[in-house]
Write a protein that holds these residues in place. Structure first.
Motif, PDB file in Angstrom:
ATOM      1  N   ALA A 184       0.841  -1.199   0.000  1.00 48.79           N
ATOM      2  CA  ALA A 184       0.000   0.000   0.000  1.00 48.79           C
ATOM      3  C   ALA A 184       0.883   1.259   0.000  1.00 48.79           C
ATOM      4  O   ALA A 184       1.975   1.262   0.599  1.00 48.79           O
ATOM      5  N   PRO A 185       0.462   2.333  -0.706  1.00 44.64           N
ATOM      6  CA  PRO A 185      -0.845   2.545  -1.335  1.00 44.64           C
ATOM      7  C   PRO A 185      -0.975   1.984  -2.755  1.00 44.64           C
ATOM      8  O   PRO A 185      -1.963   2.251  -3.422  1.00 44.64           O
ATOM      9  N   ILE A 186       0.015   1.242  -3.221  1.00 39.81           N
ATOM     10  CA  ILE A 186      -0.110   0.612  -4.529  1.00 39.81           C
ATOM     11  C   ILE A 186      -1.252  -0.402  -4.495  1.00 39.81           C
ATOM     12  O   ILE A 186      -1.359  -1.195  -3.552  1.00 39.81           O
ATOM     13  N   SER A 187      -2.090  -0.382  -5.513  1.00 35.87           N
ATOM     14  CA  SER A 187      -3.153  -1.372  -5.657  1.00 35.87           C
ATOM     15  C   SER A 187      -3.038  -1.990  -7.038  1.00 35.87           C
ATOM     16  O   SER A 187      -3.185  -1.305  -8.052  1.00 35.87           O
ATOM     17  N   LEU A 188      -2.761  -3.269  -7.082  1.00 37.40           N
ATOM     18  CA  LEU A 188      -2.609  -3.950  -8.370  1.00 37.40           C
ATOM     19  C   LEU A 188      -3.932  -4.009  -9.126  1.00 37.40           C
ATOM     20  O   LEU A 188      -3.944  -4.206 -10.337  1.00 37.40           O
ATOM     21  N   SER A 189      -5.048  -3.818  -8.431  1.00 39.21           N
ATOM     22  CA  SER A 189      -6.352  -3.825  -9.087  1.00 39.21           C
ATOM     23  C   SER A 189      -6.507  -2.680 -10.076  1.00 39.21           C
ATOM     24  O   SER A 189      -7.362  -2.727 -10.970  1.00 39.21           O
ATOM     25  N   ASP A 190      -5.683  -1.647  -9.926  1.00 38.36           N
ATOM     26  CA  ASP A 190      -5.758  -0.494 -10.826  1.00 38.36           C
ATOM     27  C   ASP A 190      -5.029  -0.730 -12.146  1.00 38.36           C
ATOM     28  O   ASP A 190      -5.107   0.098 -13.051  1.00 38.36           O
ATOM     29  N   LEU A 191      -4.307  -1.837 -12.255  1.00 40.29           N
ATOM     30  CA  LEU A 191      -3.492  -2.103 -13.437  1.00 40.29           C
ATOM     31  C   LEU A 191      -4.277  -2.886 -14.486  1.00 40.29           C
ATOM     32  O   LEU A 191      -5.263  -3.547 -14.187  1.00 40.29           O
ATOM     33  N   GLN A 192      -3.803  -2.811 -15.728  1.00 42.40           N
ATOM     34  CA  GLN A 192      -4.371  -3.559 -16.844  1.00 42.40           C
ATOM     35  C   GLN A 192      -3.288  -4.429 -17.472  1.00 42.40           C
ATOM     36  O   GLN A 192      -2.109  -4.074 -17.460  1.00 42.40           O
ATOM     37  N   PHE A 193      -3.691  -5.564 -18.014  1.00 43.84           N
ATOM     38  CA  PHE A 193      -2.736  -6.419 -18.715  1.00 43.84           C
ATOM     39  C   PHE A 193      -2.221  -5.709 -19.969  1.00 43.84           C
ATOM     40  O   PHE A 193      -2.997  -5.126 -20.725  1.00 43.84           O
ATOM     41  N   HIS A 194      -0.912  -5.757 -20.166  1.00 40.73           N
ATOM     42  CA  HIS A 194      -0.320  -5.130 -21.340  1.00 40.73           C
ATOM     43  C   HIS A 194       0.293  -6.154 -22.283  1.00 40.73           C
ATOM     44  O   HIS A 194      -0.046  -6.199 -23.471  1.00 40.73           O
ATOM     45  N   GLN A 195       1.173  -6.987 -21.777  1.00 38.01           N
ATOM     46  CA  GLN A 195       1.891  -7.917 -22.656  1.00 38.01           C
ATOM     47  C   GLN A 195       2.512  -9.017 -21.818  1.00 38.01           C
ATOM     48  O   GLN A 195       2.866  -8.804 -20.655  1.00 38.01           O
ATOM     49  N   ARG A 196       2.608 -10.188 -22.414  1.00 40.66           N
ATOM     50  CA  ARG A 196       3.312 -11.294 -21.762  1.00 40.66           C
ATOM     51  C   ARG A 196       4.438 -11.746 -22.659  1.00 40.66           C
ATOM     52  O   ARG A 196       4.212 -12.046 -23.837  1.00 40.66           O
ATOM     53  N   ILE A 197       5.650 -11.793 -22.110  1.00 41.87           N
ATOM     54  CA  ILE A 197       6.830 -12.236 -22.846  1.00 41.87           C
ATOM     55  C   ILE A 197       7.377 -13.470 -22.133  1.00 41.87           C
ATOM     56  O   ILE A 197       7.566 -13.458 -20.914  1.00 41.87           O
ATOM     57  N   VAL A 198       7.605 -14.525 -22.868  1.00 48.54           N
ATOM     58  CA  VAL A 198       8.087 -15.779 -22.299  1.00 48.54           C
ATOM     59  C   VAL A 198       9.562 -15.953 -22.625  1.00 48.54           C
ATOM     60  O   VAL A 198       9.980 -15.826 -23.783  1.00 48.54           O
ATOM     61  N   TYR A 199      10.350 -16.223 -21.598  1.00 52.73           N
ATOM     62  CA  TYR A 199      11.779 -16.488 -21.772  1.00 52.73           C
ATOM     63  C   TYR A 199      12.052 -17.941 -21.364  1.00 52.73           C
ATOM     64  O   TYR A 199      12.057 -18.261 -20.173  1.00 52.73           O
ATOM     65  N   PRO A 200      12.274 -18.830 -22.316  1.00 50.06           N
ATOM     66  CA  PRO A 200      12.646 -20.204 -21.935  1.00 50.06           C
ATOM     67  C   PRO A 200      14.002 -20.200 -21.230  1.00 50.06           C
ATOM     68  O   PRO A 200      14.977 -19.630 -21.735  1.00 50.06           O
ATOM     69  N   VAL A 201      14.056 -20.796 -20.055  1.00 48.09           N
ATOM     70  CA  VAL A 201      15.283 -20.840 -19.266  1.00 48.09           C
ATOM     71  C   VAL A 201      15.665 -22.303 -19.077  1.00 48.09           C
ATOM     72  O   VAL A 201      14.881 -23.091 -18.542  1.00 48.09           O
ATOM     73  N   LYS A 202      16.858 -22.664 -19.517  1.00 47.30           N
ATOM     74  CA  LYS A 202      17.292 -24.056 -19.474  1.00 47.30           C
ATOM     75  C   LYS A 202      17.923 -24.371 -18.120  1.00 47.30           C
ATOM     76  O   LYS A 202      19.150 -24.520 -17.991  1.00 47.30           O
ATOM     77  N   CYS A 203      17.085 -24.423 -17.107  1.00 52.17           N
ATOM     78  CA  CYS A 203      17.559 -24.813 -15.783  1.00 52.17           C
ATOM     79  C   CYS A 203      16.372 -25.332 -14.988  1.00 52.17           C
ATOM     80  O   CYS A 203      15.215 -25.112 -15.354  1.00 52.17           O
ATOM     81  N   ASN A 204      16.641 -26.017 -13.907  1.00 57.20           N
ATOM     82  CA  ASN A 204      15.581 -26.421 -13.006  1.00 57.20           C
ATOM     83  C   ASN A 204      14.953 -25.179 -12.392  1.00 57.20           C
ATOM     84  O   ASN A 204      15.631 -24.194 -12.106  1.00 57.20           O
ATOM     85  N   TRP A 205      13.651 -25.203 -12.181  1.00 55.98           N
ATOM     86  CA  TRP A 205      12.937 -24.016 -11.692  1.00 55.98           C
ATOM     87  C   TRP A 205      13.489 -23.519 -10.359  1.00 55.98           C
ATOM     88  O   TRP A 205      13.508 -22.314 -10.098  1.00 55.98           O
ATOM     89  N   LYS A 206      13.996 -24.423  -9.513  1.00 54.95           N
ATOM     90  CA  LYS A 206      14.513 -24.007  -8.211  1.00 54.95           C
ATOM     91  C   LYS A 206      15.794 -23.192  -8.352  1.00 54.95           C
ATOM     92  O   LYS A 206      16.054 -22.281  -7.551  1.00 54.95           O
TER      93      LYS A 206
END
Length: 267
Positions: free
Chosen positions: A186-208
């Motif tokens: 707070a006072p940031i509210s993520l509800s005020d945001l809109q989706f803009h773009q999704r970029i996917v980066y394949p990462v060659k490693c275990n997620w951990k």
């Protein structure tokens, strides 16, 4: 010619999973998890089933689903899922799998213009609320009732405009996971945001390994020298809570303000 039913297999004989490796120790005495947890295919399968599938995973934003029939497709623990807005304006989650031969209902994000979801394999159709609607050429099949073969639902909850799905049959409420975040940002509210773009980066490693990296700022001076110039790195702190962590640092008093605008802290 019966509809397909899928079940998860049990996992046994996992490497280096014992009382010693599962003991939480003080940070001064802690070690990195055993290497087998990062390299074993069996352990990665266990991760998918015991961690990724049973915890809330972000799949999209409500601004992507303004109208009935709008849908988002994703994968959680290698299982295809779909979030769709119904004609009653409710956003629901389902496995993106037809109950007949497991064909996909949607291949990408979009809108079901005809007001229904249709399997891309044999053409079975479902309402936006998940009920089986049409079964082509099955007029001669006995012992089959359409009401018994609707889409398989998955738990879906929305928090500050973000859509989360959990594959557990009885998950804890999403609010338990995000408890305290609203107050902390707070006072940031993520509800005020809109989706803009999704970029996917394949990462060659275990997620951990990837999580290990972004949950600490130890690498900032070497890997992010420009960022390090504006941070008061000696004051870098990490706050932890039961289900989330927050890394932050104040800016240096002599830092170039064009880098961070009017903010007081970098998060």
């Amino acid at each position: 010619h019966q509809p397909m039913i899928l079940e998860r297999p049990a996992r046994t004989n996992l490497p280096d999973l014992n009382a010693d490796t599962l003991t939480t120790k003080p940070i001064e005495q802690a070690f990195t998890a055993p290497s087998s947890w990062y390299t074993s295919a069996e352990f990665h399968a266990f991760d998918r089933e015991a961690i990724i599938a049973t915890h809330w995973q972000y799949v999209g934003h409500v601004s992507q689903l303004p109208n009935a029939g709008d849908h988002i497709v994703s994968q959680i623990a290698n299982d295809p899922v779909i979030a769709v807005r119904g004609k009653d304006d409710v956003v629901r989650g389902f496995y993106n799998v037809c109950r007949h031969r497991a064909g996909p209902l949607a291949l990408e994000n979009g809108c079901s213009e005809r007001g229904m979801l249709q399997c891309k394999y044999h053409g079975w159709t479902y309402t936006l609320e998940g009920s089986l609607r049409g079964v082509p050429h099955w007029d001669r099949v006995d012992l089959f009732d359409k009401k018994d073969y609707g889409l398989t639902p998955v738990a879906l909850e929305i928090w500050q405009g973000m859509i989360f799905i959990n594959l557990s049959p009885a998950p804890a409420p999403l609010l338990e996971t995000v408890l305290g975040i609203s107050e902390r940002i707070a006072p940031i509210s993520l509800s005020d945001l809109q989706f803009h773009q999704r970029i996917v980066y394949p990462v060659k490693c275990n997620w951990k390994a990837y999580v290990d990296n972004y949950l600490e700022g130890y690498h900032v001076p070497i890997v992010h020298p420009e960022l390090n110039k504006v941070l008061d790195y000696a004051q870098y702190r990490t706050e932890t809570a039961p289900h989330y962590s927050l890394q932050y640092s104040p800016f240096r008093k002599d830092a170039d303000s064009s880098f961070y605008g009017e903010a007081d802290e970098a998060f």
